[in-house]
Design a protein around this motif. Structure first.
Motif, short mmCIF file in Angstrom:
data_model
loop_
_atom_site.label_atom_id
_atom_site.label_comp_id
_atom_site.label_asym_id
_atom_site.label_seq_id
_atom_site.Cartn_x
_atom_site.Cartn_y
_atom_site.Cartn_z
N GLY A 22 0.86 -1.30 -0.28
CA GLY A 22 -0.15 -0.06 0.08
C GLY A 22 0.81 1.32 0.05
N SER A 23 0.08 2.33 -0.03
CA SER A 23 0.69 3.78 0.13
C SER A 23 0.30 4.61 1.02
CB SER A 23 0.66 4.36 -1.46
OG SER A 23 1.06 3.50 -2.24
N LEU A 24 1.16 5.52 1.45
CA LEU A 24 0.63 6.74 2.36
C LEU A 24 1.47 7.96 2.08
CD1 LEU A 24 0.77 5.01 5.90
CD2 LEU A 24 -1.27 5.85 4.60
N ARG A 25 0.85 8.91 2.33
CA ARG A 25 1.39 10.33 1.97
C ARG A 25 1.55 11.00 3.40
NH1 ARG A 25 0.41 15.69 -1.62
NH2 ARG A 25 -1.12 15.93 -0.09
N LEU A 26 2.85 11.16 4.13
CA LEU A 26 2.74 12.07 4.99
C LEU A 26 3.26 13.57 4.78
CD1 LEU A 26 5.57 9.73 7.10
CD2 LEU A 26 2.95 9.56 6.73
N SER A 27 2.54 14.38 5.71
CA SER A 27 2.48 15.78 5.42
C SER A 27 3.25 16.42 6.81
CB SER A 27 1.41 16.33 5.32
OG SER A 27 0.83 15.97 4.05
N CYS A 28 4.08 17.41 6.60
CA CYS A 28 4.64 18.15 7.71
C CYS A 28 4.65 19.66 7.71
CB CYS A 28 6.19 17.72 7.84
SG CYS A 28 7.11 18.86 9.00
N VAL A 29 3.92 20.37 8.56
CA VAL A 29 3.69 21.69 8.45
C VAL A 29 4.71 22.43 9.20
CG1 VAL A 29 2.11 23.60 8.46
CG2 VAL A 29 1.30 21.61 7.55
N ALA A 30 5.46 23.44 8.68
CA ALA A 30 6.51 24.15 9.49
C ALA A 30 6.04 25.54 9.71
CB ALA A 30 7.86 24.11 8.75
N SER A 31 6.08 26.01 10.75
CA SER A 31 5.80 27.31 11.39
C SER A 31 7.01 27.93 12.23
CB SER A 31 4.57 27.41 11.91
OG SER A 31 4.51 26.71 13.26
N GLY A 32 6.77 29.22 12.09
CA GLY A 32 7.87 29.88 13.09
C GLY A 32 9.08 30.49 12.00
N TYR A 33 10.07 30.69 12.53
CA TYR A 33 10.95 31.45 11.66
C TYR A 33 11.80 30.28 10.92
CZ TYR A 33 14.44 34.97 10.39
OH TYR A 33 15.29 35.64 9.90
N THR A 34 11.21 30.01 9.66
CA THR A 34 11.89 29.03 8.74
C THR A 34 12.68 29.58 7.80
OG1 THR A 34 9.89 29.12 7.33
CG2 THR A 34 9.65 27.66 9.30
N HIS A 35 12.94 30.85 7.93
CA HIS A 35 13.79 31.45 6.74
C HIS A 35 15.15 30.99 6.53
CE1 HIS A 35 10.47 34.24 6.18
NE2 HIS A 35 10.39 34.46 7.35
#
Length: 120
Positions: free
Chosen positions: A16-29
């Protein structure tokens, strides 16, 4: 500071398949690299995939050809598409980001992880 929140884990059957996501916040520059790690019970943490500031991607040998790392920069979101999953992919998956190169030491920031379980 950078905060990372993963989602998308779950239970799938072999192949099977899965897609993981990761949302970044804060000072990512100033973040130079972002990637995914995993850790199975009783095993050491393993670097799975990484993408750097220039878009170069690196993969662990165990997932190359099956997993794909990508990112949506405007949304500050990192993805891991996982195909042809097998039992050895069962682990807690962590999103990470840092100021160093891919697969070079421990990243500076970590998410809390999302569980992936593959069963036959």
């Amino acid at each position: 500071q950078v905060q990372l929140v993963e989602s998308g884990g779950g239970s799938v059957h072999t192949g099977g398949s899965l897609r993981l996501s990761c949302v970044a916040s804060g000072y990512t520059h100033n973040i130079y690299s972002k990637g995914w790690f995993r850790q199975a019970p009783g095993k050491e943490r393993e670097a799975v995939a990484c993408v750097d500031f220039f878009g170069a991607r690196r993969y662990a040998d165990s997932v190359r050809g099956r997993f794909t790392i990508s990112q949506d920069n405007p949304q500050n979101t990192l993805y891991l598409q996982m195909n042809s999953l097998n039992a050895e992919d069962t682990a807690m998956y962590y999103c990470a980001a840092g100021y160093g190169a891919c697969f070079s030491g421990d990243p500076n920031y970590w998410g809390r992880g999302t569980q992936v379980t593959v069963s036959s």
